[in-house]
Design a protein around this motif. Structure first.
Motif, PDB file in Angstrom:
ATOM      1  N   SER A   1       0.713  -1.502   0.021  1.00 50.19           N
ATOM      2  CA  SER A   1      -0.053   0.154   0.612  1.00 50.19           C
ATOM      3  C   SER A   1       0.877   1.451   0.313  1.00 50.19           C
ATOM      4  O   SER A   1       1.533   1.335   0.527  1.00 50.19           O
ATOM      5  CB  SER A   1      -1.060  -0.207   0.809  1.00 50.19           C
ATOM      6  N   CYS A   2       1.043   1.583  -0.933  1.00 53.90           N
ATOM      7  CA  CYS A   2       1.826   3.156  -1.118  1.00 53.90           C
ATOM      8  C   CYS A   2       1.496   4.210  -1.035  1.00 53.90           C
ATOM      9  O   CYS A   2      -0.425   4.573  -0.702  1.00 53.90           O
ATOM     10  CB  CYS A   2       2.097   3.130  -2.724  1.00 53.90           C
ATOM     11  N   HIS A   3       1.157   4.827   0.488  1.00 57.55           N
ATOM     12  CA  HIS A   3       0.759   6.462   0.824  1.00 57.55           C
ATOM     13  C   HIS A   3       1.690   7.955   0.361  1.00 57.55           C
ATOM     14  O   HIS A   3       1.581   8.600   1.358  1.00 57.55           O
ATOM     15  CB  HIS A   3       0.678   6.118   2.804  1.00 57.55           C
ATOM     16  N   LEU A   4       2.235   7.907  -0.560  1.00 53.79           N
ATOM     17  CA  LEU A   4       3.498   8.591  -0.927  1.00 53.79           C
ATOM     18  C   LEU A   4       1.973   9.794  -1.224  1.00 53.79           C
ATOM     19  O   LEU A   4       2.180  11.031  -1.300  1.00 53.79           O
ATOM     20  CB  LEU A   4       4.121   8.562  -2.292  1.00 53.79           C
ATOM     21  N   CYS A   5       0.755   9.455  -1.945  1.00 47.39           N
ATOM     22  CA  CYS A   5      -0.414  10.875  -2.730  1.00 47.39           C
ATOM     23  C   CYS A   5      -1.417   9.733  -2.105  1.00 47.39           C
ATOM     24  O   CYS A   5      -1.740   8.791  -1.829  1.00 47.39           O
ATOM     25  CB  CYS A   5      -0.017  10.772  -4.475  1.00 47.39           C
ATOM     26  N   PRO A   6      -2.647  10.878  -2.159  1.00 50.54           N
ATOM     27  CA  PRO A   6      -3.543  10.370  -2.076  1.00 50.54           C
ATOM     28  C   PRO A   6      -3.765   9.774  -2.652  1.00 50.54           C
ATOM     29  O   PRO A   6      -5.350   8.850  -1.969  1.00 50.54           O
ATOM     30  CB  PRO A   6      -4.851  11.792  -2.365  1.00 50.54           C
ATOM     31  N   HIS A   7      -4.385   9.013  -3.709  1.00 55.42           N
ATOM     32  CA  HIS A   7      -5.054   8.080  -3.998  1.00 55.42           C
ATOM     33  C   HIS A   7      -4.383   6.563  -3.573  1.00 55.42           C
ATOM     34  O   HIS A   7      -5.657   5.633  -3.257  1.00 55.42           O
ATOM     35  CB  HIS A   7      -3.987   7.527  -5.882  1.00 55.42           C
ATOM     36  N   ASN A   8      -3.161   6.598  -2.060  1.00 56.02           N
ATOM     37  CA  ASN A   8      -3.209   5.355  -1.690  1.00 56.02           C
ATOM     38  C   ASN A   8      -3.512   3.886  -2.057  1.00 56.02           C
ATOM     39  O   ASN A   8      -3.970   3.321  -1.926  1.00 56.02           O
ATOM     40  CB  ASN A   8      -3.520   6.074  -0.555  1.00 56.02           C
ATOM     41  N   CYS A   9      -2.744   3.731  -3.581  1.00 52.89           N
ATOM     42  CA  CYS A   9      -2.982   2.492  -3.968  1.00 52.89           C
ATOM     43  C   CYS A   9      -2.776   1.592  -3.680  1.00 52.89           C
ATOM     44  O   CYS A   9      -1.974   1.388  -2.454  1.00 52.89           O
ATOM     45  CB  CYS A   9      -1.986   2.818  -5.735  1.00 52.89           C
ATOM     46  N   LEU A  10      -2.965   0.435  -3.628  1.00 56.69           N
ATOM     47  CA  LEU A  10      -3.294  -0.899  -3.161  1.00 56.69           C
ATOM     48  C   LEU A  10      -1.970  -1.999  -4.394  1.00 56.69           C
ATOM     49  O   LEU A  10      -3.670  -2.523  -5.479  1.00 56.69           O
ATOM     50  CB  LEU A  10      -4.347  -1.248  -2.623  1.00 56.69           C
TER      51      LEU A  10
ATOM     52  N   ASP B   1      -0.919   4.108  -9.636  1.00 57.41           N
ATOM     53  CA  ASP B   1      -1.605   4.452 -10.660  1.00 57.41           C
ATOM     54  C   ASP B   1      -0.825   5.228 -11.986  1.00 57.41           C
ATOM     55  O   ASP B   1      -1.010   6.156 -12.635  1.00 57.41           O
ATOM     56  CB  ASP B   1      -3.150   5.483  -9.852  1.00 57.41           C
ATOM     57  N   CYS B   2       0.576   5.836 -10.792  1.00 56.90           N
ATOM     58  CA  CYS B   2       0.876   7.213 -11.776  1.00 56.90           C
ATOM     59  C   CYS B   2       2.001   5.664 -12.254  1.00 56.90           C
ATOM     60  O   CYS B   2       3.212   6.600 -13.508  1.00 56.90           O
ATOM     61  CB  CYS B   2       1.936   7.535 -10.778  1.00 56.90           C
ATOM     62  N   LYS B   3       1.930   4.379 -12.485  1.00 57.05           N
ATOM     63  CA  LYS B   3       2.659   4.006 -13.789  1.00 57.05           C
ATOM     64  C   LYS B   3       4.010   3.517 -13.261  1.00 57.05           C
ATOM     65  O   LYS B   3       4.834   2.974 -13.607  1.00 57.05           O
ATOM     66  CB  LYS B   3       2.568   4.345 -15.121  1.00 57.05           C
TER      67      LYS B   3
HETATM   68  S1  SF4 Z   1      -0.745   6.914  -7.715  1.00 60.50           S
HETATM   69 FE1  SF4 Z   1       1.434   6.265  -7.880  1.00 60.50          FE
HETATM   70  S2  SF4 Z   1       2.510   7.882  -5.842  1.00 60.50           S
HETATM   71 FE2  SF4 Z   1       0.014   7.394  -5.430  1.00 60.50          FE
HETATM   72  S3  SF4 Z   1      -0.201   5.876  -4.304  1.00 60.50           S
HETATM   73 FE3  SF4 Z   1      -0.030   5.186  -6.249  1.00 60.50          FE
HETATM   74  S4  SF4 Z   1       2.001   4.415  -6.772  1.00 60.50           S
HETATM   75 FE4  SF4 Z   1       2.093   5.888  -4.798  1.00 60.50          FE
END
Ligand code: SF4
Length: 342
Positions: free
Chosen positions: A16-25, A33-35
């Motif tokens: 789970s990435c918490h760098l940006c508000p998408h918080n992608c699983l 989502d940023c590829k």
């Molecule tokens: S879009 Fe990229 S930076 Fe944002 S939460 Fe998803 S993986 Fe992380």
């Protein structure tokens, strides 16, 4: 590839990435989502670390920063990837691709970039721009820390779509920000950018509350974000939350990527400029030859301080410290008088 910051490993090697508000699983062998942030067997890695797609010595005005060392140049770099997907993106060949579709031009460690920046004549520092620098967070942070340690200036040009904790670590290593405030409408962010407005407002407030320099940019798109009532709310919000001295750039839209509307009429920009000036001291029109709409005036006595001709500046009513020659108000707090502005 480089291990990412701000993620946690979950069961079955999902992360789970918490760098940006998408918080992608993110499942193993998949990207966020940023590829460009990829789950490799339970470890989240940045695929763009040190993979620079573009590098140019740009006028600082091109970032757009008008009150941060005006008239200087800055080494500007960008990678692939973005965490928003704006249908009007002017840089979509870079921002909307992952590394498999890209042709990186430069492979550099952060310290090599800083060495290069140091050796580049007439350069004040490093700007992270072109695509969304947040997705290249680890490289940017490391390069920015190194750059500041050797006296270079650092800039981030961003969509502001970043979570508070990672942003907090950038405040200081990055000295100046230009953040896109694309509209004052959650629906606009949802429909045209695939994101949310509130996290951007939060990030802008966080930067404004720090010691960093902040300017904002709104690309004005006819029929989509040029409603004057909505725009008045945007201007009032800036004045109330970040202060009436916050610089706002209103940029003219031209058709790009998936959105093929007519360019913004000049009259629309003039009307929005007049409205914004009721709330903000420093408003500029960009992507438009517009005479004094790009010049800087003292908000107290209206003396013209800087005349601009595209990216060339002529200090006309400003002393060597960036203050108004007439009333002595300090307007341009970051100014290099000894720089060759010709
Ligand atoms: S879009 Fe990229 S930076 Fe944002 S939460 Fe998803 S993986 Fe992380």
């Amino acid at each position: 590839m480089h291990e990412a910051l701000f993620y946690i490993e979950l069961k079955n090697k999902e992360v789970s990435c918490h760098l940006c508000p998408h918080n992608c699983l993110i499942e193993p062998d998949h990207a966020g989502d940023c590829k460009v942030r990829i789950n490799r067997n339970g470890v989240l890695v940045s695929d763009v670390y040190g993979r620079l797609e573009a590098m140019n010595l740009d006028p600082i005005e091109k970032k757009a920063l008008f009150h941060f060392y005006p008239g200087t140049k800055i080494l500007s770099v960008g990678t692939a990837g973005c965490n928003l997907h704006c249908s009007f993106c002017q840089n979509h060949p870079l921002s909307q691709c992952g590394v498999s579709d890209s042709k990186a031009q430069h492979f550099l460690a952060p310290e090599d970039l800083v060495d290069l920046a140091k050796q580049t004549a007439h350069n004040i520092g490093v700007a992270f721009t072109y695509n969304e620098p947040t997705v290249n967070y680890e490289f940017m942070l490391s390069a920015a820390v190194n750059a500041r340690a050797v006296g270079l200036h650092t800039v981030m040009v961003s969509n502001g779509y970043i979570n508070p904790e990672p942003l907090s670590s950038l405040l200081g290593p990055i000295e100046a920000f230009n953040i896109d405030l694309k509209a004052f409408s959650p629906k606009f962010y949802r429909s045209y950018c695939k994101g949310k407005l509130n996290p951007v407002l939060k990030a802008i407030k966080q930067i404004a509350g720090s010691a960093c320099h902040l300017e904002l940019t709104t690309l004005v798109i006819p029929g989509l974000n040029d409603d004057l009532v909505e725009f008045e709310h945007l201007c009032k919000w800036i004045a109330n939350e970040t202060g009436s001295s916050t610089v706002l750039h209103l940029s003219r839209y031209f058709p790009a990527y998936q959105l093929k509307l007519n360019p913004t009429p000049a009259e629309t920009l003039f009307r929005m400029y007049d409205l914004a000036k009721n709330f903000l001291h420093h408003v500029y029109l960009g992507n438009l030859f517009a005479g004094e709409y790009g010049d800087t005036f003292c908000p107290h006595c209206n003396t013209k301080l800087i005349e601009r001709d595209r990216y060339r500046i002529l200090p006309v009513g400003m002393d060597k410290h960036g203050a108004c020659e007439h009333c002595k108000t300090n307007i341009i707090k970051h100014y290099l008088n000894e720089y060759d502005h010709s």
